[in-house]
Design an enzyme around this catalytic site. Structure first.
Site, mmCIF file in Angstrom:
data_model
loop_
_atom_site.group_PDB
_atom_site.id
_atom_site.type_symbol
_atom_site.label_atom_id
_atom_site.label_comp_id
_atom_site.label_asym_id
_atom_site.label_seq_id
_atom_site.Cartn_x
_atom_site.Cartn_y
_atom_site.Cartn_z
ATOM 1 N N TYR A 161 0.847 -1.190 0.000
ATOM 2 C CA TYR A 161 0.000 0.000 0.000
ATOM 3 C C TYR A 161 0.887 1.247 0.000
ATOM 4 C CZ TYR A 161 -3.673 -3.265 1.532
ATOM 5 O OH TYR A 161 -4.550 -4.320 1.647
ATOM 6 N N PRO B 199 -15.774 -4.918 2.967
ATOM 7 C CA PRO B 199 -16.876 -5.487 3.753
ATOM 8 C C PRO B 199 -18.201 -4.754 3.642
ATOM 9 C CG PRO B 199 -15.410 -4.246 5.166
ATOM 10 C CD PRO B 199 -14.754 -4.289 3.811
#
Length: 292
Positions: free
Chosen positions: A72, A218
């Site tokens: 990242y 999610p």
């Protein structure tokens, strides 16, 4: 109907706990830090000061599990976490991942060579300011490298005391079973949400074996949150956002579920973590399950 538990200054505590590997308890509602980077998960965040505020606020709200990866940024995310939170609270678990190279924005390439995994783990330790990573996850299984070699490299680092627990990301049940023949796998991180349950078999396996299941992406709700859809209707009735309902559904779905909703906004973070205060009753849970 949905029941809200008593409000608290640390709402994430209401999500309950799960012990990674049986010995590392974390609150089940965590935080995924990937969005705290530039476009294409590349470079510095647009607002570095807000990124620091988000991380610090997450901990204030009771988040004890933060997920990141050396890819990242690359490395930007881990260094930002160190800047915001080091020295870390005793109950805070920073989970990171290795095994993907990043030639450029939105470019992700599995690399499971043992020398690459060791290099990235050493850099993660330096960037995070740690002597040991509590949970180190193989970001992707590299199809060009024997699985035994990839996991053997992580097992060696574990024996050296640089990794406490090992996890996997985006695997099938068969791959998970093969991996467990080489190392003790304490977590698996797959795409999973109310609208996309393609990893249902992996979740069922993880629950049966008491392995943490960390769903990434999610709170994707898709058509369920469209005007007049089941999530939209439920949110209007109960005064909770579709995202909060989706997170509450995940927490109810399985005791091994550790959702890690990510955001670059403090306000959005507070909304997400407040989902831990919601309790779906049987009827609401079944309605959302059937709708998804």
């Amino acid at each position: 109907m949905i029941v809200r538990t008593q409000s608290t200054t640390r709402p994430a505590d209401a999500s309950g706990t799960f012990a990674l590997g049986g010995d590392l308890p974390v609150n089940r509602l965590g935080y995924g830090a990937m969005q705290l980077t530039g476009p294409g998960v590349w470079g510095e965040p647009r607002d570095p000061d807000e990124a620091v505020r988000v991380l610090r606020r997450a901990v204030e709200l009771g988040v004890t599990f933060i997920d990141t990866a050396d890819a990242y940024g690359p490395s930007v995310n881990e260094q930002l976490i160190r800047k915001a939170l080091h020295p870390y609270a005793d109950d805070l678990v920073i989970a990171t991942k290795g095994g993907v190279s990043r030639p450029g924005p939105d470019d992700w390439r599995p690399d499971g060579r043992p020398e690459f995994l060791r290099e990235r783990l050493e850099l993660s330790l330096r960037h995070l300011g740690l002597e040991r990573v509590d949970l180190y996850q193989l970001h992707r299984i590299d199809p060009e490298v024997p699985t035994a070699e990839q996991l053997g490299a992580l097992a060696e680092l574990q024996r050296e005391g640089k990794i406490r627990h090992i996890g996997l990301s985006e695997v099938t049940v068969e791959q998970l079973e093969e991996a467990r023949a080489h190392v003790d796998v304490v977590s698996v991180q797959n795409l999973y949400n109310l609208a996309n349950r393609s990893a249902e078999d992996v979740l069922d396996y993880a629950e049966a074996e008491n392995i943490a299941f960390i769903p990434w992406f999610p709170i994707a709700t898709g058509e369920l949150a469209r005007p007049g859809g089941p999530l939209d209707a439920a949110s209007r009735v109960h005064g909770a956002s579709p995202a909060q309902l989706a997170l509450a559904w995940l927490l109810r779905r399985s005791p091994v579920m550790l959702p890690i909703p990510g955001t670059s906004s403090t306000a959005h973070l507070e909304e997400n973590v407040a989902a831990a205060l919601l309790r779906l009753d049987d009827e609401e849970f079944e309605t959302l399950t059937a709708a998804g």
